[in-house]
Design an enzyme around this catalytic site. Sequence first.
Site, PDB file in Angstrom:
ATOM      1  N   CYS A  41       0.622  -1.137  -0.055  1.00  0.00           N
ATOM      2  CA  CYS A  41       0.064  -0.004  -0.129  1.00  0.00           C
ATOM      3  C   CYS A  41       0.964   1.417   0.070  1.00  0.00           C
ATOM      4  CB  CYS A  41      -0.929   0.200   1.043  1.00  0.00           C
ATOM      5  SG  CYS A  41      -2.070  -1.514   1.425  1.00  0.00           S
ATOM      6  N   HIS A  86      13.304 -37.086 -12.334  1.00  0.00           N
ATOM      7  CA  HIS A  86      12.705 -37.141 -10.897  1.00  0.00           C
ATOM      8  C   HIS A  86      11.466 -36.939 -10.615  1.00  0.00           C
ATOM      9  CE1 HIS A  86      16.726 -38.385 -10.186  1.00  0.00           C
ATOM     10  NE2 HIS A  86      17.364 -37.220 -10.607  1.00  0.00           N
ATOM     11  N   GLY A 100       0.649  -1.842   5.983  1.00  0.00           N
ATOM     12  CA  GLY A 100       1.254  -2.765   6.944  1.00  0.00           C
ATOM     13  C   GLY A 100       0.023  -3.933   7.268  1.00  0.00           C
ATOM     14  N   ARG A 153       2.753   0.409  -5.351  1.00  0.00           N
ATOM     15  CA  ARG A 153       2.811  -0.269  -4.346  1.00  0.00           C
ATOM     16  C   ARG A 153       1.371  -1.115  -3.861  1.00  0.00           C
ATOM     17  NH1 ARG A 153       6.735   1.664  -0.831  1.00  0.00           N
ATOM     18  NH2 ARG A 153       5.651   0.947   0.889  1.00  0.00           N
ATOM     19  N   LYS A 189       9.009 -14.280 -14.607  1.00  0.00           N
ATOM     20  CA  LYS A 189       8.843 -13.251 -15.506  1.00  0.00           C
ATOM     21  C   LYS A 189       7.397 -13.522 -16.350  1.00  0.00           C
ATOM     22  CE  LYS A 189      10.479 -10.553 -14.143  1.00  0.00           C
ATOM     23  NZ  LYS A 189      11.155 -10.582 -13.172  1.00  0.00           N
ATOM     24  N   GLU A 196       4.145 -13.782 -13.802  1.00  0.00           N
ATOM     25  CA  GLU A 196       3.651 -12.628 -13.435  1.00  0.00           C
ATOM     26  C   GLU A 196       3.076 -11.672 -14.067  1.00  0.00           C
ATOM     27  OE1 GLU A 196       6.753 -10.529 -11.016  1.00  0.00           O
ATOM     28  OE2 GLU A 196       8.246 -10.841 -12.495  1.00  0.00           O
ATOM     29  N   LYS A 213       4.788  -3.615  -6.342  1.00  0.00           N
ATOM     30  CA  LYS A 213       6.226  -3.432  -6.536  1.00  0.00           C
ATOM     31  C   LYS A 213       7.200  -3.643  -5.213  1.00  0.00           C
ATOM     32  CE  LYS A 213       9.660  -2.299  -9.389  1.00  0.00           C
ATOM     33  NZ  LYS A 213      10.129  -3.737 -10.181  1.00  0.00           N
ATOM     34  N   TRP A 257      -3.123  -2.315  -1.486  1.00  0.00           N
ATOM     35  CA  TRP A 257      -2.739  -3.813  -2.171  1.00  0.00           C
ATOM     36  C   TRP A 257      -3.466  -4.537  -0.788  1.00  0.00           C
ATOM     37  CZ3 TRP A 257       0.119  -8.070  -0.139  1.00  0.00           C
ATOM     38  CH2 TRP A 257       0.376  -9.188  -0.923  1.00  0.00           C
TER      39      TRP A 257
HETATM   40  C1  F6R Z   1       9.398 -10.108  -9.823  1.00  0.00           C
HETATM   41  C2  F6R Z   1      10.012  -9.033  -8.922  1.00  0.00           C
HETATM   42  C3  F6R Z   1       9.692  -9.509  -7.364  1.00  0.00           C
HETATM   43  C4  F6R Z   1      10.785  -8.782  -6.686  1.00  0.00           C
HETATM   44  C5  F6R Z   1      10.829  -9.154  -5.031  1.00  0.00           C
HETATM   45  C6  F6R Z   1      11.717  -8.525  -4.339  1.00  0.00           C
HETATM   46  O1  F6R Z   1       9.605  -9.502 -11.074  1.00  0.00           O
HETATM   47  O2  F6R Z   1      10.155  -7.894  -8.961  1.00  0.00           O
HETATM   48  O3  F6R Z   1      10.119 -10.966  -7.117  1.00  0.00           O
HETATM   49  O4  F6R Z   1      12.180  -9.168  -6.843  1.00  0.00           O
HETATM   50  O5  F6R Z   1       9.497  -8.670  -4.600  1.00  0.00           O
HETATM   51  O6  F6R Z   1      11.676  -7.279  -4.345  1.00  0.00           O
HETATM   52  P1  F6R Z   1      12.999  -6.224  -3.880  1.00  0.00           P
HETATM   53  O7  F6R Z   1      14.145  -6.461  -5.016  1.00  0.00           O
HETATM   54  O8  F6R Z   1      12.277  -4.963  -3.867  1.00  0.00           O
HETATM   55  O9  F6R Z   1      13.431  -6.600  -2.311  1.00  0.00           O
END
Ligand code: F6R
Length: 579
Positions: free
Chosen positions: A2, A475, A97, A27, A456, A459, A574, A70
């Site tokens: 958020c 396996h 949070g 966010r 990638k 997501e 993000k 979020w």
């Molecule tokens: C995937 C992606 C996430 C971040 C993860 C860690 O494309 O961006 O998997 O890598 O949430 O985020 P940071 O790097 O900000 O700690």
Amino acid sequence: MCGIIGYIGEKEANDILISGLEKLEYRGYDSAGVAIAHESQIKINKVKGRVENLKSITIIGNIGIAHTRWATHGKPCQENAHPFVDETNNFAIVHNGIIENYLELKEELSREGVSFSSNTDSEIIVHLIAKNYHDNLKEAVLKTIKKLAGAYAFCVIKKDASEIIGARNGSPLVVGIADSENFLASDVSALIEHTKKVVYLNDFQIAELKKDSCKVYNFDGVEENYEIKEINWTLEKAQKQGYKHFMLKEIFEQPDIIRETMKVPIAIEKNFSRIIMVACGTASYAGLIGKYLIEKLAKIPVTYEIASEFRYKEPLISKEDLVVAISQSGETADTLAAIRLAKEKGAKTLGIINVIDSTIAREVDKVIYTRAGPEIGVASTKAFLSQLMIIYKLAFNLSDQEELLEYIDDIILKIKSILSRSEEIKELAHNYYLSHNFLYIGRNLSFPLALEGALKLKEISYIHAEAYPAGELKHGPIALVSEEMPTLAICPKDAVYPKTFSNIEEIKAREGKVISIATEGDEDIKKISDEVFYVPEVKEIFYPLICCIPLQLFAYHIADFKECDIDKPRNLAKSVTVE
Ligand code: F6R
């Protein structure tokens, strides 16, 4: 996660808050809302979905708070959108949070006759503040936070007050200072068009903002000094500049990012006997490549840990360890907690971080910035490559093989040549965008890349993709192979090439379709693959730096054919500031 923002000043708050929320949308974007206090009334505008949807209503007033969500507790809908008000409409709050003891507090408040309008954990904060208020908002907040367990950053206003109070414990909150106006926000990007002067609040601090003043207190109410920092970057870089999506722009920026990251000095004191890499998601795959590389080149043992697992498994950490946190945002809650744990145990800590002055960057013993610039696309691309670049430099430094850096100029040219063939990957993507499942395989340094390629794809295109070390297929997962389950095989000409080659044969023998990423000139792989994307030949250890590009473009084009919301994929955010 958020994003939260607060404004107090002489200007109309509404547009400032909405434009700030747009910068914070990375966010979370499940719902959005604004609360503004004016003439002893609090007016609210809340919507499901994007911040954009708030724009049809303008609320008058110079003091306000706003939120982009979020969802953690309670589904994304208007009722669960912040801000929340108490029953008398005297107070409004926005929260980022998780309040872990909210059920207990909710029951307590319900027994006292309070009724709730949402299913969120956050709403209890505003009811507690209303209950604890006598004639001082700051005192009500101090009393309220004593009851809260969990992580939070929240902002509160009162209908007739002339201040905003912000509290931080575990989620980021920054104050923006300007002339006759002050701000609070989850991060600097929301403030930067108004001021470059910021104060990063620490955990267990509250800020009391008036139009002309900012005071910071600890959770016992004792006033504390603070440092005003000057921000020296602009928002210019955060524009699409003609690209269809931020993600595509960021993929194409990568040659420049590598060049920029190359300049970062790496001087590490070699006073540890083991490295522990901790990170989440894409950043963790950079860490896994780091493990392979550092062990191979520097012969130093490296353990690789997913931060959310690490922190709760009673990890063995000693003073002899160097714990390396890798994070784009520098705010990921689990990675931050892992670093705090490492420090508690006396280990040395190093951060490989993109966002300057972020919480992890401030808390580690030493920080190396990745210089990827603002990464707006939720799916990480250029930040990943910049993390890799730092990891390569670290491995060269630790193994005293800095001469290997000489190859990087050539790598940059080769990355550019791959990018110039984006259309070729687009055609490939067109052949597969209707698939429902994918396997990604690779061995050795190509295995973490398989994990990253699959992530990638998942997501941004919502196609199910699983990554395995190529040798692991037999396996179990090979049972999945059929005509409907294509495999993307990362099979450059490296030491394990013959082994991966055999694994591809095993898939072909079971009628699986195979797309191979292989080294130019490899004619044999054509015979066993349905499609091949060739990458230029490089020295073996450098293949991850160039093979990640077709993987990013493949996922991008597939998602684009599927008309997905590439920069803001569903359910994601993000910066992951909740556990
Ligand atoms: C995937 C992606 C996430 C971040 C993860 C860690 O494309 O961006 O998997 O890598 O949430 O985020 P940071 O790097 O900000 O700690």
